[in-house]
Design a protein around this motif. Structure first.
Motif, mmCIF file in Angstrom:
data_model
loop_
_atom_site.group_PDB
_atom_site.id
_atom_site.type_symbol
_atom_site.label_atom_id
_atom_site.label_comp_id
_atom_site.label_asym_id
_atom_site.label_seq_id
_atom_site.Cartn_x
_atom_site.Cartn_y
_atom_site.Cartn_z
ATOM 1 N N GLN A 77 50.660 43.274 33.953
ATOM 2 C CA GLN A 77 50.128 41.954 33.625
ATOM 3 C C GLN A 77 51.180 41.081 32.938
ATOM 4 O O GLN A 77 51.280 39.876 33.208
ATOM 5 N N LYS A 78 51.953 41.659 32.021
ATOM 6 C CA LYS A 78 53.002 40.892 31.344
ATOM 7 C C LYS A 78 54.105 40.503 32.322
ATOM 8 O O LYS A 78 54.638 39.385 32.274
ATOM 9 N N PHE A 79 54.461 41.425 33.246
ATOM 10 C CA PHE A 79 55.579 41.183 34.172
ATOM 11 C C PHE A 79 55.257 40.057 35.149
ATOM 12 O O PHE A 79 56.073 39.163 35.380
ATOM 13 N N PHE A 80 54.048 40.098 35.717
ATOM 14 C CA PHE A 80 53.657 39.096 36.706
ATOM 15 C C PHE A 80 52.851 37.940 36.095
ATOM 16 O O PHE A 80 52.469 37.023 36.833
ATOM 17 N N GLN A 81 52.565 38.001 34.771
ATOM 18 C CA GLN A 81 51.818 36.948 34.082
ATOM 19 C C GLN A 81 50.458 36.702 34.762
ATOM 20 O O GLN A 81 50.145 35.586 35.194
ATOM 21 N N ILE A 82 49.643 37.778 34.854
ATOM 22 C CA ILE A 82 48.340 37.673 35.503
ATOM 23 C C ILE A 82 47.237 38.004 34.498
ATOM 24 O O ILE A 82 47.439 38.778 33.559
ATOM 25 N N SER A 83 46.059 37.409 34.695
ATOM 26 C CA SER A 83 44.922 37.585 33.800
ATOM 27 C C SER A 83 44.141 38.851 34.159
ATOM 28 O O SER A 83 44.470 39.558 35.119
ATOM 29 N N ASP A 84 43.078 39.119 33.378
ATOM 30 C CA ASP A 84 42.215 40.267 33.684
ATOM 31 C C ASP A 84 41.595 40.118 35.070
ATOM 32 O O ASP A 84 41.474 41.105 35.806
ATOM 33 N N ARG A 85 41.173 38.912 35.415
ATOM 34 C CA ARG A 85 40.546 38.703 36.717
ATOM 35 C C ARG A 85 41.521 39.015 37.850
ATOM 36 O O ARG A 85 41.171 39.692 38.822
ATOM 37 N N SER A 86 42.745 38.552 37.727
ATOM 38 C CA SER A 86 43.751 38.826 38.759
ATOM 39 C C SER A 86 44.140 40.292 38.777
ATOM 40 O O SER A 86 44.398 40.863 39.842
ATOM 41 N N ALA A 87 44.196 40.922 37.606
ATOM 42 C CA ALA A 87 44.523 42.350 37.549
ATOM 43 C C ALA A 87 43.440 43.178 38.246
ATOM 44 O O ALA A 87 43.737 44.145 38.950
ATOM 45 N N GLY A 88 42.182 42.801 38.040
ATOM 46 C CA GLY A 88 41.106 43.490 38.752
ATOM 47 C C GLY A 88 41.196 43.291 40.249
ATOM 48 O O GLY A 88 40.898 44.192 41.034
ATOM 49 N N LEU A 89 41.633 42.105 40.678
ATOM 50 C CA LEU A 89 41.798 41.830 42.099
ATOM 51 C C LEU A 89 42.885 42.709 42.709
ATOM 52 O O LEU A 89 42.829 43.041 43.906
ATOM 53 N N LEU A 90 43.861 43.121 41.901
ATOM 54 C CA LEU A 90 44.924 43.990 42.392
ATOM 55 C C LEU A 90 44.347 45.290 42.942
ATOM 56 O O LEU A 90 44.718 45.740 44.038
ATOM 57 N N GLN A 91 43.416 45.914 42.213
ATOM 58 C CA GLN A 91 42.790 47.140 42.692
ATOM 59 C C GLN A 91 41.816 46.858 43.829
ATOM 60 O O GLN A 91 41.642 47.692 44.724
ATOM 61 N N THR A 92 41.195 45.688 43.815
ATOM 62 C CA THR A 92 40.280 45.323 44.895
ATOM 63 C C THR A 92 41.025 45.178 46.219
ATOM 64 O O THR A 92 40.523 45.579 47.277
ATOM 65 N N VAL A 93 42.231 44.607 46.194
ATOM 66 C CA VAL A 93 43.047 44.505 47.406
ATOM 67 C C VAL A 93 43.378 45.899 47.930
ATOM 68 O O VAL A 93 43.302 46.159 49.144
ATOM 69 N N PHE A 94 43.735 46.793 47.027
ATOM 70 C CA PHE A 94 44.069 48.166 47.415
ATOM 71 C C PHE A 94 42.891 48.819 48.137
ATOM 72 O O PHE A 94 43.022 49.327 49.260
ATOM 73 N N THR A 95 41.733 48.829 47.486
ATOM 74 C CA THR A 95 40.581 49.503 48.075
ATOM 75 C C THR A 95 40.009 48.719 49.257
ATOM 76 O O THR A 95 39.437 49.323 50.177
ATOM 77 N N GLY A 96 40.165 47.395 49.261
ATOM 78 C CA GLY A 96 39.694 46.617 50.395
ATOM 79 C C GLY A 96 40.441 46.964 51.668
ATOM 80 O O GLY A 96 39.836 47.139 52.736
#
Length: 516
Positions: A77-96
């Motif tokens: 999150q610090k490296f890419f400057q993303i919020s909790d919502r975007s971080a959750g989307l990261l796993q959603t893309v994986f499982t999607g």
């Protein structure tokens, strides 16, 4: 005479037994070829166990890939400057991406070489994981895309590997082997946290966690190619004639067969509830524990990389230990209880989920007041969840015909991820961000927002327990149907009725000739 020879009944031409002269008469006429016996496929026991060990090792790496990012989530999150919502989307893309590709791999696994499909999947996910470690912070979208490609590769393994084990083992042996195989879901998940945080601590750079994994996966690929066979579908049940011969059903016919299999339907919905909870816990629990320690004054907030990874190590260790104990307890309870109750497997799944719901609720509620009690109830909840991994796989293999198991695994994975862990990390992050936006920002509010967003998991897991209770009502009937030759083939009922008519006609013909 030629028509009778082309369609012999089970007792030979003309309704006589092969030893009564009917067969010799047919052979002498030169019109009927001698019956052929299918070649029996066999494998030495030690080869089967070696293959199982290789598949278990690869399954370990598979689930380490699922959660290695969660172990360094604060740094990502610090490296890419993303919020909790975007971080959750990261796993959603994986499982999607995983759920979209699972039906494709299930179709290929039922019709083509499973070994080649698995090898291509390993190459895909290891290559994507390695390349993602070199992405610049300006291209965060590319990192999201690479995680989706990793999910696509892992779909091949999650779909096909259990069906190979199902064709190598049977009965209690299958239960024990599946228990060991599914131990590596929690163990791999826990080691993903541990590896990510440990490598980051040693190197000071979280990217190296993604660069070490491909080395381990290269070893897995070599072992898979050299040591794992591709047995005929249904080999363990001695149904090679059914699985390899006869008409090959289409994918739509397989899906219709599975849709009428209520044990499969209800157990799949139960697995979906499990996936919803484990996906949310697996992704957000380390950060939840980190925020709890900040609230208790035991930890300073994370202002810059690298963030403290102690919580990832603790949660990873808890996941590994409870996973090993839970899977063995569930498998052993199933093996023993089946001897007195044929519906033991779904009943064990239902009871463990219904008991896990209050444990998870107490872990969340007690976290602001006593962190130790929260850890204890969280560990108990994970232990009860882990009891089900091997048991649900055994349910699927027992109620689904061998020729449809790859498709069944794919559908269960797809439904489980669509309604389960594909959306749960994003949903938790979305609710948490929405709750934070309604109040002044503070470390206490960050913790309370994440805590309150987690409460929906307790309801989901209770619903999963109810689904397994409904599966128990249909289990025995579906198991009996799965053992019938021809189950799941196109027009199997029509084939059976035609065979009955032919046998009756041939017997009447033979009796008429004897009277004449």
């Amino acid at each position: 005479m030629s028509e009778e020879c082309q369609e012999p009944g089970p007792e030979g031409p003309q309704g006589r037994s092969p030893g009564s002269g009917g067969h010799s008469e047919a052979s002498g006429s030169g019109k009927c070829p001698p019956p052929t016996t299918p070649t029996t496929w066999s494998l030495p026991r030690w080869r089967a166990y070696v293959a199982a060990a290789v598949l278990c090792y690869t399954n370990l790496l598979n689930y380490m890939n699922w959660f290695i990012i969660a172990g360094v989530l604060l740094d990502v999150q610090k490296f890419f400057q993303i919020s909790d919502r975007s971080a959750g989307l990261l796993q959603t893309v994986f499982t999607g991406c995983l759920l979209l590709s699972a039906p494709v791999f299930g179709y290929l696994g039922d019709r083509h070489s499973r070994k080649i499909t698995l090898s291509l999947g390993i190459l895909l996910w290891s290559g994507a994981g390695l390349s993602s470690s070199f992405i610049s912070p300006r291209y965060s979208w590319l990192f999201f895309l690479s995680r989706g490609v990793v999910g696509t590769g892992t779909a091949s393994y999650s779909t096909i590997a259990p069906t190979i084990l199902g064709d190598l083992f049977l009965g209690d042996q299958r239960t024990r082997v599946l228990a060991i195989f599914y131990i590596f879901i929690p163990v791999g998940s826990g080691l993903g946290y541990v590896l990510g945080s440990a490598v980051k601590t040693l190197t000071g750079n979280w990217h190296w966690a993604l660069r070490i994994m491909p080395c381990l996966e290269a070893v897995a690929l070599i072992l898979l190619i050299t040591l794992v066979p591709d047995p005929p579908r249904g080999a363990a049940e001695k149904q090679r004639e059914v699985a390899m011969g006869g008409p090959r059903s289409s994918w739509c016919e397989d899906v219709r067969y599975l849709g009428r299999n209520w044990s499969f339907v209800w157990s799949t919905l139960g697995v979906t509830a499990m996936a919803f909870v484990t996906g949310a816990l697996g992704f957000w629990a380390p950060k939840f524990l980190f925020e709890a320690r900040v609230v208790h004054g035991l930890q300073l907030p994370c202002f810059q990389q690298p963030c403290d990874s102690k919580d990832s190590l603790i949660f990873g260790t808890v996941t590994v230990v409870t996973g090993i104990i839970g899977v063995f307890l569930g498998a052993e309870a199933s093996r023993r209880y089946k001897k007195v109750n044929p519906r033991a497997e779904p009943l064990i799944c239902a009871s463990s989920l219904l008991a896990a719901a209050p444990c998870l609720y107490l872990a969340l509620i007690l976290a602001p007041t006593t962190l130790l009690a929260s850890y204890v109830f969280l560990a108990l909840g994970e232990l009860l969840l882990s009891c089900n991994w091997a048991v649900v796989a055994d349910i699927l293999l027992s109620v689904v015909a061998p020729r449809c198991r790859g498709t069944a695994e794919a559908l269960q994975i797809t439904v489980g991820h669509i309604l389960g862990d594909a959306g749960s990390p994003y949903l938790i992050g979305l609710v948490s961000s929405a709750l934070r936006a309604r109040h002044p920002d503070s470390y206490l509010q960050r913790f309370l927002s994440l805590q309150q967003s987690f409460l929906c998991c307790t309801f989901a897991i209770a619903l999963g327990g109810g689904c397994f209770l409904l599966a128990a009502l249909n289990l025995e009937r579906d198991q009996a149907q799965a053992q019938q030759p021809g189950t799941g083939t196109p027009g199997s009922k029509d084939v059976d009725s035609r065979n009955t008519e032919r046998q009756s006609l041939l017997s009447h013909t033979g009796a008429a000739r004897q009277d004449s």
